[in-house]
Scaffold this active site. Structure first.
Site, PDB file in Angstrom:
ATOM      1  N   ASP A 195       0.773  -1.136  -0.207  1.00 53.94           N
ATOM      2  CA  ASP A 195       0.037  -0.029   0.042  1.00 53.94           C
ATOM      3  C   ASP A 195       0.817   1.049   0.096  1.00 53.94           C
ATOM      4  O   ASP A 195       0.863   2.136   0.768  1.00 53.94           O
ATOM      5  CB  ASP A 195      -0.916   0.050   1.271  1.00 53.94           C
ATOM      6  CG  ASP A 195      -2.103   1.026   1.083  1.00 53.94           C
ATOM      7  OD1 ASP A 195      -2.425   1.466   0.143  1.00 53.94           O
ATOM      8  OD2 ASP A 195      -2.162   1.672   1.899  1.00 53.94           O
ATOM      9  N   GLU A 429       4.147  -8.172   7.018  1.00 52.14           N
ATOM     10  CA  GLU A 429       2.975  -8.874   6.671  1.00 52.14           C
ATOM     11  C   GLU A 429       2.847 -10.062   5.562  1.00 52.14           C
ATOM     12  O   GLU A 429       2.283  -9.769   4.751  1.00 52.14           O
ATOM     13  CB  GLU A 429       1.941  -7.765   6.659  1.00 52.14           C
ATOM     14  CG  GLU A 429       1.529  -6.722   7.670  1.00 52.14           C
ATOM     15  CD  GLU A 429       0.486  -5.986   7.393  1.00 52.14           C
ATOM     16  OE1 GLU A 429       0.079  -5.894   6.159  1.00 52.14           O
ATOM     17  OE2 GLU A 429      -0.067  -4.879   8.268  1.00 52.14           O
ATOM     18  N   TYR A 482      -5.554  -3.088  12.916  1.00 51.45           N
ATOM     19  CA  TYR A 482      -6.262  -1.993  12.860  1.00 51.45           C
ATOM     20  C   TYR A 482      -7.672  -2.110  13.072  1.00 51.45           C
ATOM     21  O   TYR A 482      -8.658  -2.108  12.624  1.00 51.45           O
ATOM     22  CB  TYR A 482      -6.100  -1.696  11.458  1.00 51.45           C
ATOM     23  CG  TYR A 482      -4.915  -1.003  11.063  1.00 51.45           C
ATOM     24  CD1 TYR A 482      -4.534   0.499  11.110  1.00 51.45           C
ATOM     25  CD2 TYR A 482      -3.970  -2.026  10.593  1.00 51.45           C
ATOM     26  CE1 TYR A 482      -3.153   0.682  10.757  1.00 51.45           C
ATOM     27  CE2 TYR A 482      -2.506  -1.594  10.087  1.00 51.45           C
ATOM     28  CZ  TYR A 482      -2.181  -0.312  10.420  1.00 51.45           C
ATOM     29  OH  TYR A 482      -1.053   0.220   9.961  1.00 51.45           O
ATOM     30  N   GLU A 518       2.197  -1.490  14.139  1.00 54.72           N
ATOM     31  CA  GLU A 518       1.194  -0.935  13.395  1.00 54.72           C
ATOM     32  C   GLU A 518      -0.069  -0.641  14.025  1.00 54.72           C
ATOM     33  O   GLU A 518      -0.605  -1.735  14.622  1.00 54.72           O
ATOM     34  CB  GLU A 518       0.977  -1.187  12.343  1.00 54.72           C
ATOM     35  CG  GLU A 518       2.496  -0.848  10.984  1.00 54.72           C
ATOM     36  CD  GLU A 518       2.176  -1.206   9.600  1.00 54.72           C
ATOM     37  OE1 GLU A 518       0.575  -1.344   9.406  1.00 54.72           O
ATOM     38  OE2 GLU A 518       2.748  -1.908   8.760  1.00 54.72           O
TER      39      GLU A 518
END
Length: 621
Positions: A195, A429, A482, A518
């Site tokens: 991303d 990831e 997240y 994160e």
């Protein structure tokens, strides 16, 4: 899992990759500025090789435009074809080399700080090197080529290809779409699983430098201390001489010699040593001495410090260290990923204003100049390779693993002497639940530890704790999550439950310290609602506060750090979930603070006070 280091010396690769530094025996000629440039828009992107553009001036084979170096080429022009271009682009620069450089007894080296992704380099039409991979430097000795061209003329041609495949790092796939009812002819798309925008070009300085014929090729420094005695173990590789005379001196910040030795390897002992401490952990953070090697004079900044990991703590110089920092990107308007000194200095000023003591080089190695700044300012670094987007099972094959191992060779070779670097990260990831992931990451982490036994090794995971096949081999668990964003979007109330469960699951299974590597939420600057809604500044604040409440409980047990995603907004590919890039920054892309930046600043300075790391007399700025 004590990885604090016995004084072991890692033999990394066949040759060194020392950062070029001027001295009484070395000169540098930087080639930054305007280069001639052309993108190969031919259907097969191979016309430049078929017509051998490198054999003559680039302008003789077609039109060229000005292109600044260092910079990504994507955002420099108004041409949308160049912004999203995939394939070969060509750079050219002509320079005059001083006559003294081509004399006997002098080496001339051409060095490229980084080029994304695959590069071929010619000098005066003769190929001198190829390199696979972005974000890391490569170089070749070119003096013999120069001697064959009287007058000192040096025409440098660099072809760069940003195509990503299943075997590159990061990986990607090329999709050919053959549907004339919906797409233009010969339609090609580069697909990726990361991303951030796939910026390309010559991102870091290109330079020529000289050394004597007998020269320092590599230096490896390892440090420890006992009581007030600092011990600096060194190994110097000298090439070009069968029996070199090596003298090593260590000077303090004031230039005073504090230790010296002779021979290509040895141990320097420093009485009353000034240790390298992180920002906000000591009144004199980032202390660097300077080691010098003669007769080819090369000066290497060094910091004396130790790193150790227990099952609940991360120890720097035998004291608990808590990471309160950021994830970053090399990303800015116009120059893309190009090295930018004003931006770099601004970012470090913002880090210190924020009270951040650390950052991760997400998701690739950053410029050497950034690493040097981290050394000087006492900012701790988790150094990450470009292993991002490893999602396809075909990217776990032998070819991918072989390249990944080579990239770690290059990364450790480049950054092994940086005091700021305290941990290596081999991936971000990955699809770590896939069957081949266990062997892949076991091999990769063992290899990295063999290169550098003094630092812990990790990767960053978002996999299920029970099925992650790479986690058994890391020294520190680094988890991305997240909650209330990608999962249960808009539901802030789930964060305390899900985050607590996340920590309990990971620690319960592995008994290793954990970093929240994160967390965050997108914010469109200036967007406000009450009650908070996604994409507003209020929502980002509430996400952070809910995470922080759990961090404060768990850092008393085994959580050793928190890294916000992200330091600043950054560009991405165009998708329906990205409004001109990723907006999870606590600063805008132009480095203007959002509300979350002030919340984080208050927290980070409070953490420095509460943990007893703030130097005596230091105040919230």
């Amino acid at each position: 899992r004590d990885v604090s280091s016995a004084l072991l010396l890692a033999n990394v690769g066949d040759s060194g990759m020392l950062f070029p530094r001027e001295s009484s025996s070395r000169e540098i000629k930087e080639l930054n500025g305007l280069w001639n440039f052309r993108a190969d828009h031919s259907l097969n992107r191979n016309l430049g090789f078929e017509q051998a553009w490198y054999k003559s001036r680039l302008a003789e084979s077609g039109p060229v435009i000005d292109m600044p170096v260092p910079a990504s080429y994507n955002d420099i022009t108004q041409d949308p074809r160049l912004r999203d271009f995939i394939g070969w682009v060509w750079y050219e620069r002509e320079v005059l080399v001083p006559s003294g450089w081509v004399s006997e007894g002098t080496r001339v080296v051409l060095r490229v700080g980084s080029a994304h992704y695959y590069s071929v380099v010619w000098v005066n039409g003769i190929k001198v090197m190829e390199h696979e991979g972005g974000h890391l430097p490569f170089e070749a000795e070119i003096v013999e080529v120069l001697r064959n061209n009287p007058g000192g003329a040096c025409r440098i041609t660099i072809a760069v290809n940003n195509t990503l495949t299943l075997q590159t790092l990061p990986p990607g796939t090329i999709q050919h779409i053959d549907d004339p009812t919906r797409y233009p002819a010969d339609y090609v798309v580069q697909n990726t699983n990361f991303d951030f925008f796939n910026y390309a070009g010559l991102h870091r300085p290109v330079m020529l430098y000289t050394t004597p014929k007998a020269y320092v090729d590599d230096i490896t420094v390892l440090t420890t201390f006992a009581d007030n005695i600092g011990l600096l173990s060194y190994q110097v590789s000298v090439l070009g001489s069968p029996n070199p005379t090596v003298t090593v001196t260590l000077s303090d910040k004031g230039g005073r010699c504090v230790a010296s030795s002779t021979g290509p390897s040895g141990v320097l002992k420093v009485t009353d040593a000034n240790l390298w401490w992180p920002y906000l952990m000591h009144e004199n953070p980032g202390y660097l001495g300077e080691g010098s090697v003669y007769e080819d004079v090369y000066a290497l900044p060094v910091g004396i410090r130790t790193v150790q990991v227990t099952n609940t703590q991360f120890l720097l110089n035998n004291k608990p260290f808590y990471f309160h920092g950021v994830n970053k990107h090399e990303d800015a308007d116009i120059r893309g990923k190009g090295l930018d000194w004003p931006l770099m200095v601004k970012d470090f000023n913002l880090l210190k204003w924020l009270g951040a003591n650390s950052f991760r080089t997400s998701h690739y190695p950053y410029a050497e100049e950034i690493m040097q700044m981290a050394d000087r300012h006492g900012i701790v670094v988790i150094d990450e390779c470009p292993g991002v987007g490893i999602k396809d099972i075909r990217s776990f094959g032998n070819a991918s693993l072989s390249h990944h191992l080579a990239v770690m060779d290059e990364l450790v070779r480049r950054d092994k002497n940086h005091a700021s670097v305290v941990m290596w990260s081999v991936a971000n990831e990955p699809a770590a639940e896939m069957p081949p992931a266990g062997f892949y990451f076991k091999t990769l982490m063992a290899h990295t530890k063999s290169l550098d036994p003094t630092r812990p090794v990790t990767f960053i995971t978002d996999s299920n704790f029970a099925r992650d096949k790479g986690a058994p081999y890391v020294d520190v668990i680094c988890v991305n999550s997240y909650f209330s964003w990608y999962h249960d979007p808009g539901h802030l109330e789930v964060i305390p439950f899900q985050l607590n469960t996340q920590f309990e699951n990971w620690y319960g299974k592995y008994q290793k310290p954990i970093i929240q590597s994160e967390y965050g939420a997108d914010v469109v600057p200036g967007l406000h609602t009450d009650p908070p809604m996604m994409f507003t500044e209020e929502y980002q604040k509430m996400v952070l506060q809910n995470y922080h409440d759990v961090f404060d409980r768990k850092r008393k047990e085994y959580v050793i750090g928190e890294l916000i995603w992200n330091f600043a907004d950054f560009m991405t590919a165009q998708t329906v979930t990205r409004v001109v890039g990723n907006k999870k920054g606590i600063f805008s892309r132009q480095r203007h603070p959002k509300a979350g930046a002030f919340l984080l600043r208050e927290r980070y300075w409070r953490l420095a006070n509460e943990t007893g790391l703030l130097p005596v007399g230091a105040k919230y700025p």
